[in-house]
Scaffold this motif. Structure first.
Motif, PDB file in Angstrom:
ATOM      1  N   THR A   2       0.848  -1.189   0.000  1.00 52.81           N
ATOM      2  CA  THR A   2       0.000   0.000   0.000  1.00 52.81           C
ATOM      3  C   THR A   2       0.887   1.243   0.000  1.00 52.81           C
ATOM      4  O   THR A   2       2.037   1.202   0.440  1.00 52.81           O
ATOM      5  N   LEU A   3       0.333   2.340  -0.456  1.00 52.85           N
ATOM      6  CA  LEU A   3       1.090   3.587  -0.437  1.00 52.85           C
ATOM      7  C   LEU A   3       1.378   4.019   0.992  1.00 52.85           C
ATOM      8  O   LEU A   3       2.437   4.584   1.268  1.00 52.85           O
ATOM      9  N   LYS A  14       2.075  10.041   3.144  1.00 54.71           N
ATOM     10  CA  LYS A  14       1.513   9.596   1.869  1.00 54.71           C
ATOM     11  C   LYS A  14       1.445  10.771   0.897  1.00 54.71           C
ATOM     12  O   LYS A  14       1.734  10.622  -0.298  1.00 54.71           O
ATOM     13  N   TYR A  18       3.177  11.236  -2.872  1.00 53.28           N
ATOM     14  CA  TYR A  18       2.519  11.697  -4.100  1.00 53.28           C
ATOM     15  C   TYR A  18       3.242  12.889  -4.733  1.00 53.28           C
ATOM     16  O   TYR A  18       3.073  13.155  -5.913  1.00 53.28           O
ATOM     17  N   SER A  22       3.121  10.027  -9.075  1.00 50.55           N
ATOM     18  CA  SER A  22       1.736  10.388  -9.330  1.00 50.55           C
ATOM     19  C   SER A  22       0.756   9.278  -8.971  1.00 50.55           C
ATOM     20  O   SER A  22      -0.426   9.531  -8.793  1.00 50.55           O
ATOM     21  N   SER A  23       1.246   8.044  -8.856  1.00 48.70           N
ATOM     22  CA  SER A  23       0.361   6.927  -8.552  1.00 48.70           C
ATOM     23  C   SER A  23       1.174   5.756  -8.011  1.00 48.70           C
ATOM     24  O   SER A  23       2.413   5.755  -8.080  1.00 48.70           O
ATOM     25  N   LYS A  24       0.476   4.763  -7.537  1.00 51.20           N
ATOM     26  CA  LYS A  24       1.138   3.537  -7.084  1.00 51.20           C
ATOM     27  C   LYS A  24       1.847   2.865  -8.257  1.00 51.20           C
ATOM     28  O   LYS A  24       2.973   2.374  -8.114  1.00 51.20           O
ATOM     29  N   ASP A  25       1.214   2.852  -9.427  1.00 47.62           N
ATOM     30  CA  ASP A  25       1.843   2.265 -10.611  1.00 47.62           C
ATOM     31  C   ASP A  25       3.157   2.969 -10.936  1.00 47.62           C
ATOM     32  O   ASP A  25       4.145   2.325 -11.295  1.00 47.62           O
ATOM     33  N   ALA A  26       3.176   4.297 -10.829  1.00 48.85           N
ATOM     34  CA  ALA A  26       4.395   5.056 -11.114  1.00 48.85           C
ATOM     35  C   ALA A  26       5.494   4.704 -10.121  1.00 48.85           C
ATOM     36  O   ALA A  26       6.661   4.546 -10.496  1.00 48.85           O
ATOM     37  N   TRP A  92       1.443  -0.228 -16.917  1.00 52.61           N
ATOM     38  CA  TRP A  92       2.520   0.644 -17.358  1.00 52.61           C
ATOM     39  C   TRP A  92       2.158   1.248 -18.696  1.00 52.61           C
ATOM     40  O   TRP A  92       1.509   0.623 -19.526  1.00 52.61           O
TER      41      TRP A  92
END
Length: 176
Positions: A2-3, A14, A18, A22-26, A92
């Motif tokens: 988790t972030l 958190k 950010y 920009s995101s968890k994927d990033a 991605w």
């Protein structure tokens, strides 16, 4: 993952996380990319010292296993996280894939060039494919190692014996 957990581990909020991602994927991509980039540079350096295609293939396998065997979490992140998370877990972009492709060239091109120098006739394995197969062998070794050692049952053969076996096998095919 988790972030909140990542932010806590990094010692930031958190919101602070950010700021950088920009995101968890990033975030996951940058972790994976960093791991792959360092590994690609190490493989490229190891292959640069090889004099034959067989030695280069051995260098790919040896460097891959030696890099990831003591850091199996890095291996799992780089090569298994996307599989475990599934298509809904990590996405991605084409730009991110474009950043990874040159790393593949770093890993495979040196060995492919040495193999190509030796090949004279038809029926040979395409040199880049040959290098990729050596890499897959190392990843398979690491996958098996991770599976059995997580259960407290180490592989019968040492990493070095397995690497040497693969290297002999690939060198024999390279000479044929």
């Amino acid at each position: 993952m988790t972030l909140e957990a990542v932010a806590s581990e990094a010692g930031i909020s958190k919101t602070g996380l950010y700021y950088y991602f920009s995101s968890k994927d990033a975030l996951v991509f940058e972790l994976v990319f960093s791991t792959l980039e360092g590994h690609a540079q190490a493989v490229q350096s190891a292959v640069a010292t090889a004099e034959t295609g067989g030695e280069a293939l051995g260098a790919i396998m040896r460097e891959t296993v030696h890099a990831y065997a003591p850091k199996m979490d890095d291996f799992r992140l780089a090569f298994m996280f996307g599989q475990v998370a599934g298509s809904a877990g990590v996405q991605w972009s084409p730009d991110q894939f474009a950043r990874i492709r040159p790393l593949n060239a770093m890993i495979f091109s040196g060995a492919a060039a040495l193999i190509e120098k030796r090949q004279t006739g038809g029926g040979k394995i395409e040199p880049r494919l040959f290098a990729f197969l050596a890499y897959l062998s190392a990843l398979g070794l690491l996958t098996m190692k991770g599976m059995v050692e997580a259960q407290g049952d180490p592989l019968i053969y040492s990493d070095e014996r397995l690497i040497d076996g693969f290297t002999q096998l690939f060198a024999a095919v390279d000479r044929s």
